[in-house]
Write an enzyme that holds these catalytic residues in place. Structure first.
Site, PDB file in Angstrom:
ATOM      1  N   SER A  15      50.083  31.780  25.048  1.00 14.69           N
ATOM      2  CA  SER A  15      50.848  30.892  25.933  1.00 14.69           C
ATOM      3  C   SER A  15      51.318  31.582  27.209  1.00 14.69           C
ATOM      4  O   SER A  15      51.818  32.704  27.189  1.00 14.69           O
ATOM      5  CB  SER A  15      52.072  30.350  25.186  1.00 14.69           C
ATOM      6  N   LYS A  16      51.191  30.861  28.315  1.00 19.27           N
ATOM      7  CA  LYS A  16      51.644  31.352  29.615  1.00 19.27           C
ATOM      8  C   LYS A  16      53.122  31.043  29.835  1.00 19.27           C
ATOM      9  O   LYS A  16      53.719  31.493  30.805  1.00 19.27           O
ATOM     10  CB  LYS A  16      50.856  30.609  30.710  1.00 19.27           C
ATOM     11  N   LYS A  64      54.637  19.004  18.057  1.00 15.25           N
ATOM     12  CA  LYS A  64      55.346  18.090  18.963  1.00 15.25           C
ATOM     13  C   LYS A  64      55.939  16.876  18.245  1.00 15.25           C
ATOM     14  O   LYS A  64      56.949  16.333  18.682  1.00 15.25           O
ATOM     15  CB  LYS A  64      54.425  17.648  20.106  1.00 15.25           C
ATOM     16  N   ASN A  85      58.111  17.934  23.817  1.00 14.76           N
ATOM     17  CA  ASN A  85      57.645  19.306  24.075  1.00 14.76           C
ATOM     18  C   ASN A  85      58.738  20.173  24.696  1.00 14.76           C
ATOM     19  O   ASN A  85      58.489  21.338  24.993  1.00 14.76           O
ATOM     20  CB  ASN A  85      56.398  19.315  24.973  1.00 14.76           C
ATOM     21  N   ASP A 100      55.077  16.914  29.327  1.00 16.27           N
ATOM     22  CA  ASP A 100      53.607  16.976  29.490  1.00 16.27           C
ATOM     23  C   ASP A 100      53.101  15.793  30.316  1.00 16.27           C
ATOM     24  O   ASP A 100      52.264  15.949  31.211  1.00 16.27           O
ATOM     25  CB  ASP A 100      52.905  16.872  28.122  1.00 16.27           C
ATOM     26  N   GLY A 121      39.076  11.437  24.419  1.00 17.45           N
ATOM     27  CA  GLY A 121      40.037  11.988  23.469  1.00 17.45           C
ATOM     28  C   GLY A 121      41.230  11.075  23.307  1.00 17.45           C
ATOM     29  O   GLY A 121      41.589  10.346  24.241  1.00 17.45           O
ATOM     30  N   ALA A 122      41.812  11.123  22.102  1.00 21.85           N
ATOM     31  CA  ALA A 122      42.927  10.220  21.807  1.00 21.85           C
ATOM     32  C   ALA A 122      43.955  10.912  20.916  1.00 21.85           C
ATOM     33  O   ALA A 122      44.560  10.300  20.052  1.00 21.85           O
ATOM     34  CB  ALA A 122      42.387   8.958  21.129  1.00 21.85           C
ATOM     35  N   GLY A 123      44.154  12.216  21.121  1.00 22.83           N
ATOM     36  CA  GLY A 123      45.112  12.976  20.313  1.00 22.83           C
ATOM     37  C   GLY A 123      46.524  12.866  20.871  1.00 22.83           C
ATOM     38  O   GLY A 123      46.870  11.920  21.594  1.00 22.83           O
ATOM     39  N   TYR A 210      43.055  24.735  30.422  1.00 22.64           N
ATOM     40  CA  TYR A 210      43.224  25.541  31.633  1.00 22.64           C
ATOM     41  C   TYR A 210      42.718  26.957  31.419  1.00 22.64           C
ATOM     42  O   TYR A 210      42.538  27.408  30.292  1.00 22.64           O
ATOM     43  CB  TYR A 210      44.698  25.563  32.070  1.00 22.64           C
ATOM     44  N   GLY A 230      43.417  22.235  33.779  1.00 20.25           N
ATOM     45  CA  GLY A 230      44.768  21.847  33.359  1.00 20.25           C
ATOM     46  C   GLY A 230      45.889  22.729  33.900  1.00 20.25           C
ATOM     47  O   GLY A 230      47.038  22.588  33.466  1.00 20.25           O
TER      48      GLY A 230
END
Ligand code: NDP
Length: 265
Positions: A15-16, A64, A85, A100, A121-123, A210, A230
């Site tokens: 993670s950044k 989340k 988040n 987000d 996508g549908a998450g 990203y 991203g």
């Protein structure tokens, strides 16, 4: 007194967020420190939050929805989409937000003429971003590998397709990879035959992943389409979270140059 913040997730090593927030604390002279915490079981999030005596946290995959349940108070948008988040502790209570989705909305604002958006996508990420886009006036269509994930979207009035049921009826201005396809593998988010239909008419192709050129972005470039990964979404969700962490002590514009420095490393 120094305030502590963290990111809860599994994995979190990549993670950044710690770099983004620590550069901002330093640049803005705010007495804060941001760490990372690998949390195996999201159900322990609330207890861990209090044990660590932190002021705020970001929550990433796969917690989340548990973060949503851990809060005492939710802002209207987080309540609507069921995913949190960002959590901030105020007077012993946990307040939950979703940054987000507004982060993604801001990231696509440069495509001014765009109105119709196709999500591949549908998450969980699609869940909050589809709602924020619809609220902002976009028309969102979702295409997903498995049918079961699409049920809630269909109920909410979105047009949905599986790979088998897809029919190309109208052009989409933006085609967005909202899946994790390409994150750790070389797969496209949907069959190439569908991309070959939708990309030629699109204004731009966007990925929420990203830091790498995904197979989807590589594929889009064959059609000489503008692409975007991203990184801006990540930056903007981070700035909005920072505003919450510091009770709006700083404006978006003040935070941005410091947080942006995390992206040159
Ligand atoms: P979820 O696990 O909730 O959903 C994953 C989605 O990806 C599902 O629709 C799943 O389809 C689909 N999928 C996974 N692998 C494939 C594949 N090989 N082919 C086709 N479809 C696939 O993940 P999230 O929604 O939480 O995250 C999605 C992406 O968003 C991740 O890559 C994440 O890194 C990124 N992200 C980026 C952010 C940023 O700031 N830039 C912020 C948040 C997330 P199915 O239903 O068929 O399983």
């Amino acid at each position: 007194m120094k305030q502590l913040f963290t990111i809860f997730g599994n994995p979190v090593a990549h993670s950044k967020s710690p770099l983004m927030h620590n550069l901002s604390f330093k640049g803005l002279n705010y007495n804060g420190c941001y760490t990372r915490y690998k949390l195996e079981d999201g159900r322990g999030l609330r207890a861990k939050f209090f044990d660590l005596n932190i002021t705020g946290a970001n929550i990433t995959v796969p917690h989340k929805e548990e973060a949503f349940k851990a809060c005492d108070e939710l802002d209207a948008f987080a309540l609507k989409v069921g995913a949190v988040n960002t959590i901030v502790k105020k007077e012993g209570k946990l307040y939950g937000y979703n940054t987000d989705a507004p982060g993604f909305l801001k990231a696509i604002a440069e495509f001014k003429e765009a109105k119709r958006v196709l999500f591949l996508g549908a998450g969980g990420t699609a869940q909050s971003t589809s709602v924020v886009l619809r609220d902002a006036g976009y028309t969102v269509t979702l295409l997903n590998r498995s049918a079961n994930r699409l049920e809630r979207y269909t109920k909410e009035g979105f047009k949905t397709y599986t790979f088998d049921s897809f029919e190309y009826q109208e052009p989409y201005d933006l085609v967005v990879n909202m899946t994790s396809a390409g994150l750790e593998d070389d797969s496209l988010p949907c069959p190439a035959s569908i991309l070959e239909q939708v990309i030629p008419d699109a204004m731009a192709c966007i990925d929420v992943i990203y830091g790498k050129e995904t197979p989807f972005l590589k594929f889009s470039k064959k059609y000489h389409k503008p692409t975007k990964d991203g990184s801006d979404m990540l930056l903007y969700q981070g700035i909005i979270a920072f505003e919450h962490f510091t009770s709006n002590a700083f404006s978006f514009k003040e935070i941005e140059p410091f947080m942006k420095r995390a992206f040159i490393f």
